[in-house]
Design a protein around this motif. Structure first.
Motif, PDB file in Angstrom:
ATOM      1  N   UNK A 148      -8.863 -51.871   5.887  1.00 13.92           N
ATOM      2  CA  UNK A 148      -9.816 -52.019   4.750  1.00 13.92           C
ATOM      3  C   UNK A 148      -9.743 -53.375   4.215  1.00 13.92           C
ATOM      4  N   UNK A 149     -10.914 -54.297   4.405  1.00 12.75           N
ATOM      5  CA  UNK A 149     -10.693 -55.501   3.891  1.00 12.75           C
ATOM      6  C   UNK A 149     -12.271 -56.041   3.621  1.00 12.75           C
ATOM      7  N   UNK A 194     -21.967 -65.489  12.376  1.00 15.17           N
ATOM      8  CA  UNK A 194     -20.874 -64.751  12.777  1.00 15.17           C
ATOM      9  C   UNK A 194     -19.586 -65.165  12.509  1.00 15.17           C
ATOM     10  N   UNK A 195     -18.840 -64.264  12.424  1.00 15.21           N
ATOM     11  CA  UNK A 195     -17.085 -64.411  12.055  1.00 15.21           C
ATOM     12  C   UNK A 195     -16.133 -63.670  13.017  1.00 15.21           C
ATOM     13  N   UNK A 196     -15.330 -64.378  13.754  1.00 10.68           N
ATOM     14  CA  UNK A 196     -14.396 -63.821  14.750  1.00 10.68           C
ATOM     15  C   UNK A 196     -13.152 -63.604  13.831  1.00 10.68           C
ATOM     16  N   UNK A 197     -12.515 -62.309  14.146  1.00 12.24           N
ATOM     17  CA  UNK A 197     -11.662 -61.975  13.439  1.00 12.24           C
ATOM     18  C   UNK A 197     -10.430 -61.194  14.115  1.00 12.24           C
ATOM     19  N   UNK A 217     -13.716 -67.926   5.205  1.00  9.04           N
ATOM     20  CA  UNK A 217     -12.826 -68.020   5.983  1.00  9.04           C
ATOM     21  C   UNK A 217     -13.245 -68.610   7.534  1.00  9.04           C
ATOM     22  N   UNK A 218     -12.387 -69.043   8.168  1.00 14.55           N
ATOM     23  CA  UNK A 218     -12.530 -69.598   9.500  1.00 14.55           C
ATOM     24  C   UNK A 218     -12.450 -68.582  10.481  1.00 14.55           C
ATOM     25  N   UNK A 219     -12.881 -68.863  11.873  1.00 10.76           N
ATOM     26  CA  UNK A 219     -12.791 -67.969  12.916  1.00 10.76           C
ATOM     27  C   UNK A 219     -11.356 -67.785  13.163  1.00 10.76           C
ATOM     28  N   UNK A 220     -10.809 -66.608  13.642  1.00  8.37           N
ATOM     29  CA  UNK A 220      -9.682 -66.241  13.887  1.00  8.37           C
ATOM     30  C   UNK A 220      -8.883 -65.859  12.734  1.00  8.37           C
ATOM     31  N   UNK A 221      -9.597 -65.535  11.503  1.00  4.31           N
ATOM     32  CA  UNK A 221      -8.771 -64.945  10.562  1.00  4.31           C
ATOM     33  C   UNK A 221      -8.287 -63.578  10.775  1.00  4.31           C
ATOM     34  N   UNK A 264     -15.340 -53.733   4.610  1.00  5.11           N
ATOM     35  CA  UNK A 264     -15.319 -53.040   6.075  1.00  5.11           C
ATOM     36  C   UNK A 264     -13.998 -52.270   6.023  1.00  5.11           C
ATOM     37  N   UNK A 265     -14.286 -51.296   6.801  1.00  4.15           N
ATOM     38  CA  UNK A 265     -13.280 -50.476   7.310  1.00  4.15           C
ATOM     39  C   UNK A 265     -13.248 -50.342   8.832  1.00  4.15           C
ATOM     40  N   UNK A 266     -12.102 -50.621   9.531  1.00  6.41           N
ATOM     41  CA  UNK A 266     -11.905 -50.207  10.723  1.00  6.41           C
ATOM     42  C   UNK A 266     -11.066 -48.955  11.347  1.00  6.41           C
ATOM     43  N   UNK A 267     -11.525 -48.091  11.860  1.00  3.92           N
ATOM     44  CA  UNK A 267     -10.702 -46.812  12.109  1.00  3.92           C
ATOM     45  C   UNK A 267      -9.894 -46.834  13.316  1.00  3.92           C
ATOM     46  N   UNK A 268     -10.146 -47.766  14.066  1.00  2.00           N
ATOM     47  CA  UNK A 268      -9.350 -47.985  15.159  1.00  2.00           C
ATOM     48  C   UNK A 268      -7.833 -48.480  14.785  1.00  2.00           C
TER      49      UNK A 268
END
Length: 476
Positions: free
Chosen positions: A46-47, A117-120, A36-40, A96-100
């Motif tokens: 959970x992803x 690196x990937x910006x998301x 995927x591209x930056x900004x996804x 990955x899991x983000x608890x925030x």
């Protein structure tokens, strides 16, 4: 018999293989990429992130970083799944899991030889903000009245690019970016075309000319979310540098001429000499070597006439200026010098040599400037008819008969200047009767002297015999 045939066939195959060049396997550059591209956007906490690689990912580390706060939310020393996919290719995935509630995050995969690196944008859009992919490099140059458009490497959350701005805090500064006056703020609109964002710098907004330090540049999106600030710099310089040449106006041929370049640029405080060249009387251009920081150059003119020196300098904004300086190079005439068997001959001298004796008349000591000396032409004139050109020496073979010769040497340089020297050479043939007289003369003088001495002696004897005597005196 069969084994012998098999060996022969094997040897033939080896020889044939040696005739074909070996094809080296193509080297695949190490890389790690994402699917995927930056900004996804990942709306769930959970992803899964997937990608491909050209290197084995057995030894990698990864981090999930909140871009806004620079806090590491998660990290690890391996990816969840790595599957070989042909030669020098692997596919990989990681959960990955983000608890925030959400974040503007950067997922970084780091290998010993390469990283990616990937910006998301994860979770709630309230937590999202614009992100710099790469901070601006170098500086913005404003070197004329035209506007300058600069593309910013920034990623926006979905549907937030339109109406975004860039907020710039700036101040007039020195060349090393130290503010010389208080900081002011200017807000510029961002222009968008597809996924590209750009800002326009107008020279009128950056006055006076000089260096400007951008102490903080922040991108603000349509909902007023702000990126992290970055620093940058602007150079507004539409004034060309100042340059002058210090050099003599007149010089003599072959004398070195010092060319001093004085260049300054008060606006950018940067200036360099980019080209110094001299054009000779024939139109041939001669570059003068030197470093860009050098202000002194040497010109060695090898021809008389008008020389034109041109100097070009460039300032920190890329503006150039060229100045010229004319130099008149004077030709020095040659000086004729002649020697007879090493003895210096002056103009007007009268010299004598014996017929048949070997001697050498040499003009190689004639002088001229270094550039003309190799092309100096020697022309001899013997009496009024004889002319000999292109030789530096005359031998006794040039004077086969006894007599008096008027000799003139003319030396001419490549500029037509000349000098001459004239002398008389007498070739004397030795006289045989005079040689005999030289031998008999002293002998005749001896005989005459002996005869005179005998005559005086006889006369003296005769005078003694005639002296009278007194009577009774004995005769003497």
């Amino acid at each position: 018999m069969m084994m012998s045939q098999h060996r022969s066939i094997g040897l033939v195959c080896l020889l044939l293989l040696a005739c074909f060049p070996l094809v080296e396997a193509e080297t695949v550059a190490p890389s790690i990429t994402f699917d995927v591209d930056h900004g996804v956007v990942f709306e769930d906490d959970l992803f899964t992130i997937t990608g491909v690689s050209t290197i084995s990912l057995n030894d990698v580390t990864w981090e999930l970083v909140d871009v806004t706060s620079d806090v590491v939310l998660a990290s690890g020393s391996f990816l969840d799944q790595v599957i070989p996919d042909g030669e020098d290719a692997w596919t990989w995935s990681h959960n990955l899991t983000v608890n925030e509630p959400g974040c503007t995050c950067r997922f970084v995969v780091d290998h010993a030889v390469v990283s990616a690196d990937l910006l998301m944008f994860v979770g709630s859009p309230v937590t999202w903000s614009p992100v710099w992919l790469d901070e601006p490099k170098g500086r913005v140059l404003l070197n004329d009245d035209s506007n300058t458009t600069v593309v910013l490497d920034v990623v926006f959350p979905p549907q937030r690019a339109n109406g975004s701005t860039v907020e710039i805090q700036r101040c007039p500064a020195s060349a090393n970016q130290v503010c010389k006056s208080p900081v002011s703020t200017i807000t510029l609109p961002l222009q968008h075309e597809g996924s590209t964002s750009a800002v326009v710098f107008e020279p009128s907004q950056w006055s006076p000319e000089g260096h400007w330090a951008i102490t903080a540049m922040t991108v603000v999106d349509a909902v007023l979310s702000r990126s992290t600030p970055v620093v940058w710099q602007v150079l507004h310089d539409a004034t060309p540098p100042s340059v002058s040449i210090e050099a003599t106006d007149r010089a003599t041929e072959s004398d070195p001429i010092v060319i001093v370049v004085n260049a300054t640029d008060a606006t950018s405080e940067e200036v360099a000499v980019v080209d110094v060249r001299a054009t000779g009387p024939t139109g041939v251009v001669q570059p003068l070597s030197g470093q860009t920081t050098t202000t002194g150059f040497l010109l060695h003119p090898h021809l008389a006439g008008e020389w034109l020196v041109a100097v070009t300098v460039e300032d920190g904004a890329g503006l150039t200026k060229t100045v010229t300086h004319s130099i008149t190079v004077l030709n020095l005439p040659p000086e004729a010098n002649v020697r007879l068997n090493g003895a210096v001959i002056e103009s007007g001298d009268r010299l004598s040599v014996r017929a048949g004796d070997a001697f050498l008349i040499d003009s190689s000591a004639s002088k001229d400037t270094a550039s003309d000396l190799l092309n100096l032409n020697h022309v001899w004139w013997l009496d009024t008819d004889g002319r000999i050109s292109g030789v530096e020496t005359l031998t006794n073979d040039r004077f086969p008969e006894a007599g008096s010769y008027e000799v003139r040497l003319e030396v001419v340089d490549d500029d037509g200047a000349s000098d001459e020297l004239t002398f008389t050479l007498e070739v004397i043939e030795e006289d045989v009767p005079l040689r005999e007289a030289a031998v008999l003369g002293p002998l005749l003088l001896i005989l005459v002297g002996f005869g005179l001495a005998l005559l005086i002696y006889v006369r003296n004897r005769a005078q003694v015999a005639s002296i009278p005597t007194w009577p009774g005196e004995p005769d003497s």
